[in-house]
Design a protein around this motif. Structure first.
Motif: not given
Length: 468
Positions: A326-327, A358-365, A376-377
Motif C-alpha cells: 500500500k502507498p 513501507y511496501l509498495n509495488h506497481g504504482q506510478q506516483t 521517500h528517497d
C-alpha cells in the motif's frame, strides 16, 4: 570446620535451590570429586571431597567447553573465600565453594556475581584492563555457541546453515563492551577501551546493565557443567535465547545470520515473538525478483528482513506488523533497524516520526519498493522494486531509528536477501497467505493476461510449510 556465621551463610545459599536442584548439584560435585574421594577411602582416611582443575578439565575440556572457559570457571570457584583469609585460597574446590559459585552466578544479583566475574576475567586482584574484559567476553560467547552446538540445543540452526560464528563472536563482544561506562558516564571506545583499567564498580554496573553476561554465564554453567540444565526454573531468557528455526532444513542454504547475531537480534524482539523464526524468502532459493519477494512476505505476520550488499555489509530490519502492499507507511514503534556486519547493533525508534515500514509495488506516483525509516528517497533501509538496487541514506542519522548508513555505500547493490517470519503465524495468514502479488494487484494480473501469461506464477508458489 566452618564457624556458625559461615555455616549459616552457606545454608542461605543452599536454601536458594529446591531439593531436586540440590541433589543435582551434589551429584555433579560427587562425580567431579570422585577420583580424589575414592583414593582417600582406600587409604582409610575420610578426607573432605574436593574438585581440582584437572578433574574439571578431564570432565569438560574440548567437549563441551573450550579449555579457556573451564579454567575461568575454576578460577571463579577458587575465588570464593570461605574463611575470610583470601591469601590462603586453596587450589582445590570445596563443596561449599562449588555451591556458593552456583548460587551467586545462577541466582544472585550483580553484587553477588561481581567478585567471581572479576576473578574469571583476571586471577590477580585489583582493576582489570579492557583487553582482559574483551577476552573474557569473547570466550564467554564462544563457549555459549560451542556448548549449545555440542548439546544439540540450537533448535534447527547449526554451524553449517549459518554464517561463520568467528566474526559474529567478535562483533557481539564489541557490542557488549561498548556498554562499559566509566563513573563519569563516558563510554570509552576502540584502542582506548582496550588499554584502560576498569575497577570492580564499573564492571558491576556493566553486568547489571548488560543482561547477556549473566544469561551467557548461566548457559555455560547449566549446559557446560551439565548442572540444573533440565530443571523447571530455567528463566525465559535462556529458553528463548535461540529461537527455533523452521524452513531451512535440507535446502542447502547458509543463512546471512550467524549464531551470535541471531541471539542478539532475537533478544530485541517482543517477548511473544522470540520462540520461533521461519524462513519466508531467500533470494538464493526463490530468485531475485521483487514480485517473488512480495508474494512470499505479504500478510505473514511480523518479519525480519536481512540483506547483504556487494561490499559484504550485512544489515536489515524488524517489521512488527504483517507487510501489506500500500502507498502508506505501516508498522509501529516496536520496529527497528540493525547491522550484523561489520558491526552488530540494533537501532530503535526515536519518536521523531512514524515512518516505520513501507511496501509498495506497481504504482506510478509513489516510490515502489520496500523501505524502513526516514522518508521517500531518504530511507534508513530501501530495496527498490527494480530488484537488486537499494539505498541507506542516513546522513548523519536516520530520523526514525537514529541508525547510521547501514550499507558500505549509500546506494548499494544487493548480493542476497532473506526474510524470516518471527513468532507464530497469525490466524489470518492461513487464508491471506495464499494470495500472491497477482491477487493483491489486479493491474499486474491484467497485464499478465494481456501478454498471455495468465497465472503462470501459480506454479512458483510454495505450500505454507507446516511446523515439523
Amino acid at each position: 570446620k566452618m564457624g556458625n556465621a559461615e555455616s549459616n551463610a552457606y545454608r542461605n545459599h543452599l536454601s536458594r535451590f529446591l531439593p531436586e536442584e540440590q541433589s543435582d548439584i551434589d551429584e555433579v560435585f560427587d562425580t567431579l570429586s570422585g577420583s580424589s574421594g575414592s583414593a582417600a577411602a582406600k587409604n582409610g582416611k575420610a578426607t573432605k571431597k574436593t574438585v581440582t582443575l584437572g578433574a574439571l578439565q578431564a570432565a569438560y575440556t574440548r567437549e563441551p567447553l573450550p579449555e579457556q572457559m573451564t579454567i575461568r570457571l575454576y578460577n571463579g570457584m577458587k575465588s570464593i573465600d570461605l574463611t575470610g583469609k583470601s591469601s590462603g585460597l586453596s587450589e582445590q574446590i570445596a563443596k561449599e565453594q562449588f555451591v556458593i559459585f552456583m548460587s551467586n552466578l545462577l541466582k544472585g544479583n550483580a553484587d553477588e556475581k561481581i567478585t567471581i566475574i572479576m576473578r574469571m576475567i583476571s586471577t590477580t586482584e585489583g582493576p582489570v584492563k579492557g583487553k582482559q574484559i574483551q577476552e573474557f567476553t569473547e570466550d564467554l560467547i564462544m563457549s555459549v555457541v560451542h556448548v549449545l552446538s555440542y548439546r544439540k540445543e540450537l533448535k534447527g540452526w547449526d554451524l553449517e546453515n549459518t554464517r561463520d560464528s568467528g566474526s559474529g563472536i567478535k562483533a557481539l563482544a564489541s557490542q557488549l563492551l561498548s556498554e562499559l561506562k566509566l563513573a563519569d558516564g563516558a563510554k570509552p571506545v576502540g584502542p582506548q577501551l582496550l588499554e584502560m583499567n576498569f575497577d570492580q564498580s564499573v564492571i558491576e554496573d556493566w553486568v547489571y546493565r548488560v543482561p547477556q553476561i549473566s544469561t551467557f554465564l548461566s548457559v555455560v554453567i547449566r549446559q557446560g557443567l551439565h548442572v540444573l540444565h533440565s530443571l523447571s526454573d530455567q528463566a525465559k531468557d535462556i529458553v528463548n535465547l535461540v529461537p527455533g528455526c523452521k524452513g531451512i532444513k535440507g535446502r542447502g542454504l547458509v543463512s546471512l545470520f550467524d549464531i551470535p547475531s541471531i541471539i542478539y537480534i532475537n533478544s530485541h524482539l517482543p517477548a511473544e515473538l522470540q520462540h520461533k523464526w521461519r524462513l519466508l524468502f531467500s533470494s538464493r532459493l526463490h530468485g531475485e525478483s521483487f514480485s517473488q519477494l512480495c508474494g512470499h512476505i505479504v500478510n505473514k505476520g511480523p518479519c525480519i528482513v536481512i540483506l547483504k550488499d556487494l561490499d559484504g555489509y550485512i544489515f536489515g530490519g524488524f517489521a512488527s506488523h504483517s507487510w501489506e502492499v500500500k502507498p502508506q507507511f505501516q508498522g509501529d514503534n516496536r520496529c527497528f533497524l540493525f547491522s550484523v556486519f561489520p558491526s552488530l547493533a540494533v537501532y530503535t525508534y526515536t519518536g521523531y516520526n512514524d515512518h516505520y515500514m513501507y511496501l509498495n509495488h506497481g504504482q506510478q506516483t509513489m516510490p515502489n519498493g520496500l523501505g524502513m525509516g526516514g522518508q521517500h528517497d531518504y530511507f534508513g533501509l530501501w530495496i527498490d522494486s527494480d530488484y537488486g538496487k537499494g539505498h541507506s541514506r542516513a546522513k548523519p542519522r536516520c530520523t526514525t531509528y537514529n541508525s547510521p548508513q547501514l550499507s558500505a555505500k549509500e546506494n548499494f547493490t544487493l548480493d542476497s536477501m532473506e526474510v524470516w517470519a518471527v513468532g507464530d503465524l497469525p490466524e489470518s495468514a492461513e487464508t491471506k497467505g495464499k494470495k500472491s502479488i497477482l491477487d493483491v494487484d489486479p493491474e499486474a494480473q491484467a497485464l499478465l493476461e494481456m501478454t498471455g501469461k495468465s497465472r503462470q506464477s501459480e506454479g512458483l508458489r510454495e505450500p505454507i510449510e507446516d511446523d515439523d
